[in-house]
Design a protein around this motif. Sequence first.
Motif, mmCIF file in Angstrom:
data_model
loop_
_atom_site.group_PDB
_atom_site.id
_atom_site.type_symbol
_atom_site.label_atom_id
_atom_site.label_comp_id
_atom_site.label_asym_id
_atom_site.label_seq_id
_atom_site.Cartn_x
_atom_site.Cartn_y
_atom_site.Cartn_z
ATOM 1 N N TYR A 166 -5.756 69.165 7.820
ATOM 2 C CA TYR A 166 -5.203 67.653 7.773
ATOM 3 C C TYR A 166 -5.604 67.165 8.971
ATOM 4 O O TYR A 166 -5.641 68.024 9.906
ATOM 5 C CB TYR A 166 -4.124 67.913 7.499
ATOM 6 N N GLN A 177 -4.238 64.812 12.000
ATOM 7 C CA GLN A 177 -2.890 64.529 12.327
ATOM 8 C C GLN A 177 -3.174 63.848 13.711
ATOM 9 O O GLN A 177 -3.022 64.565 14.800
ATOM 10 C CB GLN A 177 -1.998 65.244 12.466
ATOM 11 N N GLY A 223 0.627 60.213 16.521
ATOM 12 C CA GLY A 223 1.934 58.572 16.563
ATOM 13 C C GLY A 223 1.522 58.704 14.786
ATOM 14 O O GLY A 223 2.623 57.970 13.929
ATOM 15 N N GLN A 224 0.917 59.571 13.811
ATOM 16 C CA GLN A 224 1.188 59.760 12.434
ATOM 17 C C GLN A 224 0.960 60.432 11.789
ATOM 18 O O GLN A 224 1.267 61.487 12.370
ATOM 19 C CB GLN A 224 -0.495 58.587 11.740
ATOM 20 N N GLY A 225 1.004 60.136 10.285
ATOM 21 C CA GLY A 225 1.095 61.960 9.940
ATOM 22 C C GLY A 225 -0.218 62.246 9.393
ATOM 23 O O GLY A 225 -1.084 61.879 9.198
ATOM 24 N N PRO A 226 -0.097 63.717 9.113
ATOM 25 C CA PRO A 226 -1.281 64.119 8.575
ATOM 26 C C PRO A 226 -1.976 63.784 7.056
ATOM 27 O O PRO A 226 -1.104 62.754 6.983
ATOM 28 C CB PRO A 226 -0.511 65.782 8.126
ATOM 29 N N LEU A 235 -4.805 64.447 4.636
ATOM 30 C CA LEU A 235 -6.362 65.333 4.585
ATOM 31 C C LEU A 235 -7.505 65.306 4.723
ATOM 32 O O LEU A 235 -8.050 63.928 4.297
ATOM 33 C CB LEU A 235 -5.190 65.695 2.571
ATOM 34 N N GLN A 257 -11.957 61.905 2.232
ATOM 35 C CA GLN A 257 -11.802 61.365 3.478
ATOM 36 C C GLN A 257 -12.153 62.039 4.874
ATOM 37 O O GLN A 257 -11.756 62.013 5.330
ATOM 38 C CB GLN A 257 -9.978 61.530 3.190
ATOM 39 N N LEU A 300 -4.410 70.812 11.463
ATOM 40 C CA LEU A 300 -3.882 71.378 10.677
ATOM 41 C C LEU A 300 -3.869 72.140 9.259
ATOM 42 O O LEU A 300 -4.805 71.539 8.850
ATOM 43 C CB LEU A 300 -2.196 71.082 9.928
ATOM 44 N N PHE A 308 2.089 75.426 6.678
ATOM 45 C CA PHE A 308 0.966 75.121 7.602
ATOM 46 C C PHE A 308 1.101 75.874 8.817
ATOM 47 O O PHE A 308 1.922 76.647 8.746
ATOM 48 C CB PHE A 308 1.437 74.088 8.209
#
Lengths: 113, 115
Positions: A35, A37, A40-43, A45, A59, A91, A104
């Motif tokens: 992932y 990250q 300021g954002q979520g992880p 994929l 992605q 991650l 994780f």
Amino acid sequence: EAGVAQSPRYKIIEKRQSVAFWCNPISGHATLYWYQQILGQGPKLLIQFQNNGVVDDSQLPKDRFSAERLKGVDSTLKIQPAKLEDSAVYLCASSITSYNEQFFGPGTRLTVL
Amino acid sequence: AQSVTQLDSQVPVFEEAPVELRCNYSSSVSVYLFWYVQYPNQGLQLLLKYLSGSTLVKGINGFEAEFNKSQTSFHLRKPSVHISDTAEYFCAVSGGSSNTGKLIFGQGTTLQVKP
């Protein structure tokens, strides 16, 4: 039980350089995820492996990012060449199968100058 | 396509007060829902998950969440927070028609517990 291991923990490079990250999943876990990250954002994929096969890399920016999982255990994620917008925490996660809880690692913080 | 919206980017709260972190999801099919916590410079740790069955899910560290299908929400609650709960919290969804197990995360909510 040992958790997901990642190295290095921190990396600073200049743009256009190359970098590689390593992940060692929990023993016996067939599924491995990378992932990204951004601060300021979520992880998000990047790529998912089932053993040593790719399940989802929709992605992953394939012009600069590559990943492999030789022998279905350890995995490496490479960026070549890096851009400023690649600055993020990368991650790694693993699970027994894709339908089980993901565990994780601590992540690798990449700074591209 | 699935998506997750966490309605608050930051939630300040005093120690021992109750807290609710809000999460809404978008999906046309059944999904699985998760809450993760991330402490500074650490990876994500699973707090709780909803797969099926009872809509009230209890997790670690005294947290619980309620799945509301009609409102497509999965809000996280704790009746009394501690300083040690200060962290980033992420709501996530997986499942759907092409279920590969991948997680789709919300943007995160920073919980700041003040003494």
